[in-house]
Design a protein around this motif. Structure first.
Motif, mmCIF file in Angstrom:
data_model
loop_
_atom_site.group_PDB
_atom_site.id
_atom_site.type_symbol
_atom_site.label_atom_id
_atom_site.label_comp_id
_atom_site.label_asym_id
_atom_site.label_seq_id
_atom_site.Cartn_x
_atom_site.Cartn_y
_atom_site.Cartn_z
ATOM 1 N N GLU A 67 42.989 41.712 30.938
ATOM 2 C CA GLU A 67 44.428 42.164 31.192
ATOM 3 C C GLU A 67 45.081 42.116 32.458
ATOM 4 N N TYR A 68 43.825 42.452 33.325
ATOM 5 C CA TYR A 68 44.401 42.492 34.964
ATOM 6 C C TYR A 68 44.690 40.941 35.340
ATOM 7 N N ILE A 69 43.846 39.935 34.905
ATOM 8 C CA ILE A 69 43.954 38.624 35.303
ATOM 9 C C ILE A 69 45.226 38.071 34.729
ATOM 10 N N GLN A 70 45.649 38.663 33.372
ATOM 11 C CA GLN A 70 46.923 37.845 32.613
ATOM 12 C C GLN A 70 48.053 38.540 33.437
ATOM 13 N N LYS A 71 48.162 39.863 34.017
ATOM 14 C CA LYS A 71 49.138 40.635 34.558
ATOM 15 C C LYS A 71 49.277 39.702 35.883
ATOM 16 N N LEU A 72 48.444 39.517 36.566
ATOM 17 C CA LEU A 72 48.414 39.032 37.800
ATOM 18 C C LEU A 72 48.925 37.296 37.799
ATOM 19 N N VAL A 73 48.459 36.784 36.704
ATOM 20 C CA VAL A 73 49.071 35.351 36.421
ATOM 21 C C VAL A 73 50.360 35.222 36.215
ATOM 22 N N ASP A 74 50.799 36.445 35.395
ATOM 23 C CA ASP A 74 52.329 36.580 35.034
ATOM 24 C C ASP A 74 53.197 36.938 36.178
ATOM 25 N N LEU A 75 52.528 37.542 37.177
ATOM 26 C CA LEU A 75 53.198 37.967 38.670
ATOM 27 C C LEU A 75 53.434 36.798 39.417
ATOM 28 N N GLY A 76 52.711 35.461 39.157
ATOM 29 C CA GLY A 76 52.761 34.363 39.802
ATOM 30 C C GLY A 76 51.870 34.020 41.106
ATOM 31 N N ILE A 77 50.496 34.787 40.802
ATOM 32 C CA ILE A 77 49.451 34.540 41.998
ATOM 33 C C ILE A 77 49.187 33.039 41.619
ATOM 34 N N ASN A 78 48.563 32.660 42.830
ATOM 35 C CA ASN A 78 48.191 31.103 43.129
ATOM 36 C C ASN A 78 46.767 30.735 42.858
ATOM 37 N N GLY A 79 45.889 31.796 42.816
ATOM 38 C CA GLY A 79 44.347 31.562 42.564
ATOM 39 C C GLY A 79 43.720 32.991 42.309
ATOM 40 N N TYR A 80 42.676 33.024 41.742
ATOM 41 C CA TYR A 80 41.916 34.138 41.335
ATOM 42 C C TYR A 80 40.334 33.685 41.324
ATOM 43 N N VAL A 81 39.853 34.438 42.386
ATOM 44 C CA VAL A 81 38.205 34.084 42.451
ATOM 45 C C VAL A 81 37.414 35.712 42.457
ATOM 46 N N LEU A 82 36.327 35.560 41.864
ATOM 47 C CA LEU A 82 35.456 36.524 41.893
ATOM 48 C C LEU A 82 34.694 36.732 43.114
ATOM 49 N N LYS A 83 34.609 37.979 43.505
ATOM 50 C CA LYS A 83 33.911 38.169 44.689
ATOM 51 C C LYS A 83 32.462 37.731 44.611
ATOM 52 N N ASP A 84 31.812 37.626 43.597
ATOM 53 C CA ASP A 84 30.349 37.160 43.433
ATOM 54 C C ASP A 84 30.476 35.688 43.640
ATOM 55 N N ASP A 85 31.645 35.168 43.714
ATOM 56 C CA ASP A 85 31.896 33.658 43.970
ATOM 57 C C ASP A 85 32.531 33.256 45.105
ATOM 58 N N ALA A 86 32.429 34.442 45.967
ATOM 59 C CA ALA A 86 33.417 34.192 47.126
ATOM 60 C C ALA A 86 33.099 33.145 48.421
ATOM 61 N N GLY A 87 31.879 32.551 48.031
ATOM 62 C CA GLY A 87 31.587 31.217 48.991
ATOM 63 C C GLY A 87 32.264 30.140 48.974
ATOM 64 N N GLU A 88 31.651 29.110 48.185
ATOM 65 C CA GLU A 88 32.579 27.670 48.090
ATOM 66 C C GLU A 88 33.719 27.954 47.080
ATOM 67 N N ASP A 89 33.769 28.635 46.312
ATOM 68 C CA ASP A 89 34.774 28.980 45.104
ATOM 69 C C ASP A 89 35.995 29.432 45.768
ATOM 70 N N LEU A 90 35.957 30.387 46.844
ATOM 71 C CA LEU A 90 37.121 30.847 47.642
ATOM 72 C C LEU A 90 37.768 29.641 48.500
ATOM 73 N N LEU A 91 36.821 28.774 49.289
ATOM 74 C CA LEU A 91 37.258 27.678 49.968
ATOM 75 C C LEU A 91 37.794 26.561 49.035
ATOM 76 N N ARG A 92 37.340 26.395 47.646
ATOM 77 C CA ARG A 92 38.063 25.413 46.681
ATOM 78 C C ARG A 92 39.489 26.234 46.413
ATOM 79 N N ALA A 93 39.519 27.311 46.156
ATOM 80 C CA ALA A 93 40.824 27.966 46.195
ATOM 81 C C ALA A 93 41.910 27.850 47.003
#
Length: 224
Positions: free
Chosen positions: A94-120
């Motif tokens: 529900e959080y993610i859907q709401k943010l996608v609807d608001l027009g965010i450009n990326g979503y990354v979990l903090k557990d993946d904040a290394g390479e995943d964030l750089l990819r984002a």
């Protein structure tokens, strides 16, 4: 041409100073990224963002006072040129859907904040949306029903509109690859990949990379 700017300006918002320090360490190793500001307070951040004009805002959702969701609303309303990447522990659909609807450009979990964030960051700089595959599996029952619910009813008949090459490219897109990387892997030009991407979205009546990821998982192109 899709040349990226020489330096991408980032602004960090998280109420945990130690997390911001960790992000600085991750980003400091990238010559083309620069953190121009940070804040632990979303309300103060909104004012600073207007003054500093970052290219990308990286923000958490849950913070005391004004929430990250409210911050995203403010940024999208007052500073629409600023791209937004959510970095959060929340994997609630529900959080993610709401943010996608608001027009965010990326979503990354903090557990993946290394390479995943750089990819984002890399994807967002290319004006693409980045939704990590691990996040996509959390929103199948929400965003999947909303955007690609017809897949459950039509199944293979919908999937069959894609050619073998388009299914191949859809898989690579859903795995977070850029047009340039897909082109190298398939020995075609990035421009050709871009044309295929547009055709895939048109055939499937989808408009965001996040929706393509959900579609690919439902269709069995990539694993959840």
């Amino acid at each position: 041409m899709n040349a990226q700017p020489s330096v991408c300006k980032l602004y960090l918002v998280d109420d945990h100073a130690i997390l911001r320090e960790g992000l600085r360490l991750i980003i400091s190793g990238q010559n083309d990224l620069e953190i121009i500001g940070e804040n632990g307070n979303a309300e103060q951040a909104l004012d600073e963002i207007g003054k500093l004009e970052p290219d990308i805002l990286i923000t958490d959702i849950s913070m005391p006072g004004v929430s990250g969701i409210d911050l995203v609303k403010g940024v999208k309303r007052y500073y629409p040129k600023v791209q937004v990447i959510i970095l959060s522990r929340h994997d609630n659909e529900e959080y993610i859907q709401k943010l996608v609807d608001l027009g965010i450009n990326g979503y990354v979990l903090k557990d993946d904040a290394g390479e995943d964030l750089l990819r984002a960051i890399d994807a967002v700089r290319r004006k693409e949306t980045y939704l990590s595959p691990r996040i996509a599996t959390r929103v199948l029952s929400g965003m999947g029903r909303k955007k690609t619910g017809e897949l459950q009813e039509e199944g293979p008949s919908v999937f069959s509109v894609l050619s073998d090459r388009e299914r191949q490219i859809l898989k690579l897109i859903s795995e977070g690859n850029s047009n340039e990387k897909i082109g190298k892997l398939l020995h075609i030009s990035p421009a050709t990949v871009k044309v295929h991407r547009a055709n895939i979205m048109k055939k499937l009546d989808l408009h965001k990379v996040a929706d393509l990821v959900v579609y690919a998982i439902r269709a069995g192109i990539v694993e959840s």
